[in-house]
Design an enzyme around this catalytic site. Structure first.
Site, PDB file in Angstrom:
ATOM      1  N   LYS A  78     -43.266 -17.498 -30.827  1.00  0.00           N
ATOM      2  CA  LYS A  78     -42.499 -17.531 -29.743  1.00  0.00           C
ATOM      3  C   LYS A  78     -40.948 -17.288 -30.391  1.00  0.00           C
ATOM      4  O   LYS A  78     -40.723 -17.923 -31.473  1.00  0.00           O
ATOM      5  CB  LYS A  78     -42.609 -18.796 -29.060  1.00  0.00           C
ATOM      6  CG  LYS A  78     -41.888 -18.770 -27.637  1.00  0.00           C
ATOM      7  CD  LYS A  78     -41.980 -20.024 -26.846  1.00  0.00           C
ATOM      8  CE  LYS A  78     -41.202 -20.070 -25.671  1.00  0.00           C
ATOM      9  NZ  LYS A  78     -41.619 -21.458 -24.728  1.00  0.00           N
ATOM     10  N   SER A 158     -42.296 -20.594 -19.552  1.00  0.00           N
ATOM     11  CA  SER A 158     -41.508 -19.852 -20.358  1.00  0.00           C
ATOM     12  C   SER A 158     -42.172 -18.938 -21.443  1.00  0.00           C
ATOM     13  O   SER A 158     -41.700 -17.791 -21.968  1.00  0.00           O
ATOM     14  CB  SER A 158     -40.316 -20.549 -20.974  1.00  0.00           C
ATOM     15  OG  SER A 158     -40.925 -21.285 -21.941  1.00  0.00           O
ATOM     16  N   SER A 182     -44.298 -24.959 -19.947  1.00  0.00           N
ATOM     17  CA  SER A 182     -44.200 -23.714 -20.348  1.00  0.00           C
ATOM     18  C   SER A 182     -45.232 -23.210 -21.105  1.00  0.00           C
ATOM     19  O   SER A 182     -45.133 -21.897 -21.638  1.00  0.00           O
ATOM     20  CB  SER A 182     -42.691 -23.569 -21.200  1.00  0.00           C
ATOM     21  OG  SER A 182     -41.892 -23.483 -20.235  1.00  0.00           O
TER      22      SER A 182
END
Lengths: 494, 95
Positions: A78, A158, A182
């Site tokens: 990420k 997210s 998330s």
């Protein structure tokens, strides 16, 4: 070659150790899958050179018999994780051009264990969002579609890029982070597994901060066993994070027996929301039945302050964000606005931040500024922290009554179309209604794919565990996974 | 509690985010929506409840107050939008 990318971490590990495949082969297969998946917009920074180098090292480690479980496994990372010398910008323009001079502890551990980094993954800007629509890189897209309908769906947020990449077999696993849901919400939207460990399990050092008292990293993988393997490699005490727990990390994989006889599973009545879809309700009931059939005792429980979790979160998270994001001032890294004649330092701050932050980030920073400002601190921020104490006590009470884990839906719906709900921020916030309590209470939570809706989209169930009992929680999730038998995959259109 | 345009402007100023005059009414409206949502917290009886400071009952680790790393000015400055002569450079702060 493309079959290789479909391997799970455990399968790849065994094949690597047997010499049936090399990390270089696995890595090339993933890199070409990524190259062919531009439409998903999951990978946003290419690190193929690093990947090839790491794969080579991993292969020689494996040959020498020095191969931890993650050795040679190609992962996506990420964009929130700082990687030395690699763009790490939290999907924000304000960190445009930023190349950290240091490395996050979680990725240091993964790379130390031999993992291979394929590239950086899309996400919501500063992890603020539930649909990956606030990213400076544009939307990540869900590989799943509604039957033959080609409308693009959100992979959730997210950690939307992570979810999309794992679900589409572009990598074997991915790192995520979870502040209000998330990891778990995008995992549920894409039919994969995602676990947020207990607050303090994973070091936050080198992960771009959103709300420090809530942020935790965790793995996003194709099944529960892989989650156990990858989580173990990510966890551990780190002197550089003062909230990191100085506790031994168990062998989580060894705890996956699938035997949950005698365990007590709670079903919280407050999670039955008004207007909840019948499909989610039915899935929840099925999950209950599956755990009962596996020998667990299922009891109804009450978590009376559930209703106040989201409003408390939307005070605490923006408050911490406004403080954490004060560092983006155009001085030390990232973007600085072009200044006009006569502009001073205040204009520099104001213009830099207006240009560099997207709308949702600005909104949250300003809401946070407001709730912390003189005259409102007690009414909002302190009150929210008191409510947080009550929310945590709700969980402590049911654990004291002998509950081992709690079963809830992971999300209030299946994946929704991109561009749907961005008009109303509060509507978007409701996505986290089942997950946010877990962050507020610092507990471990895992999302497991458990079925599909009538349009063929995956749906997830969430299990919440006792603090530091990720091993037990994973085992419970493993039992649920075995009963649910979810094997559906998105058909390739990208 | 309702946020007017003046308050919205003050918050933007405090947050050091430039918001143009004509965007303030929409911003004030957004604040009102979000604050309306968090207003529910006022219903909760929090009498005698301690505000949470740490979610895990662990004492923060202490460490020796000593230099562990240093002497890397170039590295520290490597990402600066404007660095000169070993310093971060900013517009004039003092007249």
């Amino acid at each position: 070659m493309s079959e290789l990318t479909k391997l799970k971490i455990a399968e790849a590990r065994d094949a690597l150790r047997k010499g049936d495949v090399t990390s270089a082969e696995l890595t090339e297969a993933c890199l070409s899958a990524i190259e062919g998946a531009g439409k998903l917009n999951a990978f946003v920074h290419d690190t193929s050179e690093i990947a090839r180098r790491q794969a080579e090292v991993a292969d020689s480690r494996i040959k020498d018999g020095d191969a931890p479980s993650m050795c040679g496994i190609p992962l996506g990372i990420k964009d929130l994780f700082c990687i030395k010398g690699v763009p790490s910008q939290a999907a924000s323009n304000i960190l445009g051009g930023f190349k950290p001079e240091y490395e996050s502890t979680v990725t240091t551990q993964l790379f130390g264990a031999g993992a291979v980094m394929l590239g950086k993954l899309n996400m919501d800007e500063f992890a603020m969002g539930s649909s990956n629509e606030t990213s400076c890189y544009g939307n990540a897209v869900n590989p799943w579609r509604r039957g033959n309908d080609d409308e693009a769906l959100t992979p959730g947020g997210s950690s939307g890029g992570s979810a999309s990449a794992v679900s589409a077999d572009l990598c074997l696993g991915a790192t995520g982070t979870d502040t209000g849901g998330s990891i778990r919400q995008p995992a549920a939207f894409t039919g994969i597994t995602g676990i947020k460990p207990t607050y303090g399990r994973c070091s936050r050092w080198g992960i771009v901060a959103f709300a420090s008292s809530l942020d935790q990293a965790g793995p996003m993988t194709k099944d529960v066993r892989d989650a156990a393997i990858m989580l173990e490699a990510m966890c551990g005490h780190d002197p550089k994070d003062s909230t990191s727990a100085d506790l031994a990390v168990p062998n989580f994989e060894a705890m996956l027996t699938g035997d949950i006889k005698g365990k007590t599973i709670g079903i919280p009545r407050e999670y039955r929301m008004d207007g909840m879809s019948d499909e989610i309700d039915a899935l929840w009931a099925e999950g209950r039945k599956m755990l009962e059939d596996a020998g667990a005792k299922v009891v109804d429980i009450s978590l009376p302050h559930t209703k106040y979790a989201l409003p408390a979160y939307y005070v605490i998270a923006p408050a911490e964000a406004s403080s954490n994001l004060a560092r983006y001032d155009g001085v030390r890294y990232g973007h600085r606005a072009k200044l006009s004649q006569g502009d001073g330092i205040t204009e520099m701050y104001e213009k830099t931040r207006a240009e560099g932050f997207g709308d949702e980030v600005k909104r949250r920073v300003m809401v946070g500024t407001y709730v912390l400002s003189a005259g409102f601190y007690d009414a909002y921020y302190n009150r929210a922290r008191k409510v947080r104490t009550l929310i945590k006590k709700d969980f402590e009470d049911v654990f004291a009554q002998g509950v081992d884990a709690i079963l809830t839906p992971a999300t209030p719906s299946a994946a929704f179309p991109l561009g749907m709900e961005v008009e109303d921020p509060v509507q978007m916030y409701l996505n986290d209604v089942f997950t946010v309590t877990v962050n507020l209470a610092g507990l471990p939570g895992i999302s497991v794919p458990a079925g599909t809706d009538k349009q063929g989209l995956p749906l997830g169930l969430q299990l919440i565990g006792r603090p530091w009992e990720e091993g037990d929680l994973l085992n419970c999730a493993y039992a649920l996974e075995q009963s649910a038998g979810f094997v559906a995959k998105p058909s390739k259109w990208w | 509690m309702s946020i007017d345009i003046e308050t919205a402007a003050r918050v933007a100023k405090l947050a050091r985010i430039r918001v143009e005059e004509d965007e303030l009414p929409a911003l004030a409206q957004e604040f009102n929506n979000i604050l309306g949502f968090i207003e529910q917290l006022q219903e909760v009886d929090v009498e005698g409840v301690e505000p949470m400071t740490s979610v895990t009952p662990m004492r923060l680790k202490r460490r020796e107050d000593g230099v562990t790393e240093g002497g890397m000015a170039k590295t520290v400055l490597s990402n600066a939008p404007d660095a000169r002569e070993g310093f971060f450079a900013v517009p004039k702060v003092v007249e």
